[in-house]
Design a protein around this motif. Structure first.
Motif, PDB file in Angstrom:
ATOM      1  N   VAL A 177     -13.607   8.390   0.434  1.00 37.04           N
ATOM      2  CA  VAL A 177     -13.487   7.886   1.800  1.00 37.04           C
ATOM      3  C   VAL A 177     -14.095   8.906   2.752  1.00 37.04           C
ATOM      4  CG1 VAL A 177     -11.903   7.202   3.645  1.00 37.04           C
ATOM      5  CG2 VAL A 177     -11.487   6.440   1.285  1.00 37.04           C
ATOM      6  N   TYR A 217       0.823   5.843  -0.583  1.00 35.57           N
ATOM      7  CA  TYR A 217       0.052   7.064  -0.383  1.00 35.57           C
ATOM      8  C   TYR A 217       0.373   8.043  -1.502  1.00 35.57           C
ATOM      9  CZ  TYR A 217      -0.343   5.120   4.321  1.00 35.57           C
ATOM     10  OH  TYR A 217      -0.583   4.300   5.384  1.00 35.57           O
ATOM     11  N   MET A 219       0.838  -1.175   0.000  1.00 31.12           N
ATOM     12  CA  MET A 219       0.000   0.000   0.000  1.00 31.12           C
ATOM     13  C   MET A 219       0.884   1.239   0.000  1.00 31.12           C
ATOM     14  SD  MET A 219      -2.787   1.185   2.841  1.00 31.12           S
ATOM     15  CE  MET A 219      -1.572   1.129   4.135  1.00 31.12           C
ATOM     16  N   TRP A 266       2.059  11.553   5.217  1.00 27.79           N
ATOM     17  CA  TRP A 266       0.614  11.325   5.297  1.00 27.79           C
ATOM     18  C   TRP A 266       0.109  11.553   6.722  1.00 27.79           C
ATOM     19  CZ3 TRP A 266      -3.247   9.831   1.793  1.00 27.79           C
ATOM     20  CH2 TRP A 266      -4.428   9.337   2.356  1.00 27.79           C
ATOM     21  N   GLU A 312       4.531   7.621   4.192  1.00 22.56           N
ATOM     22  CA  GLU A 312       3.619   7.347   5.309  1.00 22.56           C
ATOM     23  C   GLU A 312       3.776   8.403   6.400  1.00 22.56           C
ATOM     24  OE1 GLU A 312       2.193   3.798   8.351  1.00 22.56           O
ATOM     25  OE2 GLU A 312       3.747   3.369   6.872  1.00 22.56           O
ATOM     26  N   ILE A 319     -10.978   5.940  -8.328  1.00 27.43           N
ATOM     27  CA  ILE A 319     -10.864   6.199  -6.902  1.00 27.43           C
ATOM     28  C   ILE A 319     -12.252   6.235  -6.272  1.00 27.43           C
ATOM     29  CG2 ILE A 319      -8.652   7.407  -7.067  1.00 27.43           C
ATOM     30  CD1 ILE A 319     -10.223  10.068  -6.825  1.00 27.43           C
ATOM     31  N   LYS A 337      -9.613   6.355  -1.955  1.00 25.71           N
ATOM     32  CA  LYS A 337      -8.872   5.101  -2.058  1.00 25.71           C
ATOM     33  C   LYS A 337      -8.913   4.632  -3.508  1.00 25.71           C
ATOM     34  CE  LYS A 337      -7.945   1.140   0.716  1.00 25.71           C
ATOM     35  NZ  LYS A 337      -8.250   0.426   1.930  1.00 25.71           N
ATOM     36  N   ASP A 364      -4.278   1.683  -2.641  1.00 28.34           N
ATOM     37  CA  ASP A 364      -3.504   2.849  -2.217  1.00 28.34           C
ATOM     38  C   ASP A 364      -4.443   3.958  -1.732  1.00 28.34           C
ATOM     39  OD1 ASP A 364      -1.206   1.519  -2.986  1.00 28.34           O
ATOM     40  OD2 ASP A 364      -0.750   2.829  -4.684  1.00 28.34           O
ATOM     41  N   TRP A 365      -3.925   4.809  -0.865  1.00 30.54           N
ATOM     42  CA  TRP A 365      -4.673   5.930  -0.310  1.00 30.54           C
ATOM     43  C   TRP A 365      -4.294   7.216  -1.030  1.00 30.54           C
ATOM     44  CZ3 TRP A 365      -8.478   5.271   3.225  1.00 30.54           C
ATOM     45  CH2 TRP A 365      -8.527   4.034   3.875  1.00 30.54           C
ATOM     46  N   VAL A 366      -5.253   8.135  -1.148  1.00 29.60           N
ATOM     47  CA  VAL A 366      -5.050   9.361  -1.912  1.00 29.60           C
ATOM     48  C   VAL A 366      -5.553  10.569  -1.128  1.00 29.60           C
ATOM     49  CG1 VAL A 366      -5.651  10.588  -4.042  1.00 29.60           C
ATOM     50  CG2 VAL A 366      -5.343   8.097  -4.093  1.00 29.60           C
ATOM     51  N   ILE A 409     -10.000  12.558   1.361  1.00 32.68           N
ATOM     52  CA  ILE A 409      -9.276  11.294   1.228  1.00 32.68           C
ATOM     53  C   ILE A 409     -10.074  10.355   0.337  1.00 32.68           C
ATOM     54  CG2 ILE A 409      -8.372   9.279   2.474  1.00 32.68           C
ATOM     55  CD1 ILE A 409      -8.098  11.140   4.927  1.00 32.68           C
TER      56      ILE A 409
END
Length: 156
Positions: free
Chosen positions: A103, A3, A1, A143, A140, A100, A65, A46-48, A63
């Motif tokens: 979230v 960011y 994962m 983030w 990370e 995406i 994903k 992955d997180w955005v 946010i």
């Protein structure tokens, strides 16, 4: 994962647009370096951070994903699209997009001025002069540091 930070102009597409749509394709990236990251590095799960630019309240607004990894940006093949590219074809696509999912919105927009003042972000591409990429990696640590700022008052 991993960011990421995705920049958008909220007059075109905002965190509220994503909230309404729930899932959306992140299309229209027309910078080769950003395209390469979308195509080769951004993965499902992955997180955005959604970052609003070219507006009154510039900053991190929400946010998302990644729910679908890179695939050809079909708008590049559509002559009616603002993202049309005559040199891109189904057989040899030049541009890619990801999907995406919303979230949440951040409790407040985290302004660029706040991000620039954070020592933890001194090496973050967003705060460097002249950085215009619409897709950029976020460590990370970066983030976590950014998200600690959403609960603080706007003035510091």
């Amino acid at each position: 994962m991993a960011y990421w930070l995705f920049k958008t102009e909220p007059d075109t597409f905002s965190i509220d647009t994503l909230r309404t749509q729930k899932v959306a394709c992140w299309e229209g990236v027309r910078n080769y370096q950003a395209r390469n990251m979308l195509r080769d590095e951004v993965k499902e799960g992955d997180w955005v951070l959604i970052y609003h630019s070219s507006c009154k309240n510039i900053g991190v607004a929400g946010i998302a994903k990644v729910v679908k990894a890179a695939y050809p940006d079909h708008f590049a093949f559509d002559i009616e699209s603002d993202y049309y590219d005559a040199k891109s074809s189904v057989e040899n696509p030049r541009w890619f997009m990801v999907d995406i999912e919303f979230v949440r919105k951040t409790e407040r927009v985290i302004p660029l001025s706040v991000l620039k003042a954070m020592p933890e972000l001194e090496n973050f591409a967003l705060v460097k002069r002249g950085n215009r990429l619409s897709v950029m990696p976020v460590s990370e640590e970066e983030w976590q540091a950014i998200l600690t700022k959403e609960h603080l008052p706007a003035r510091q």
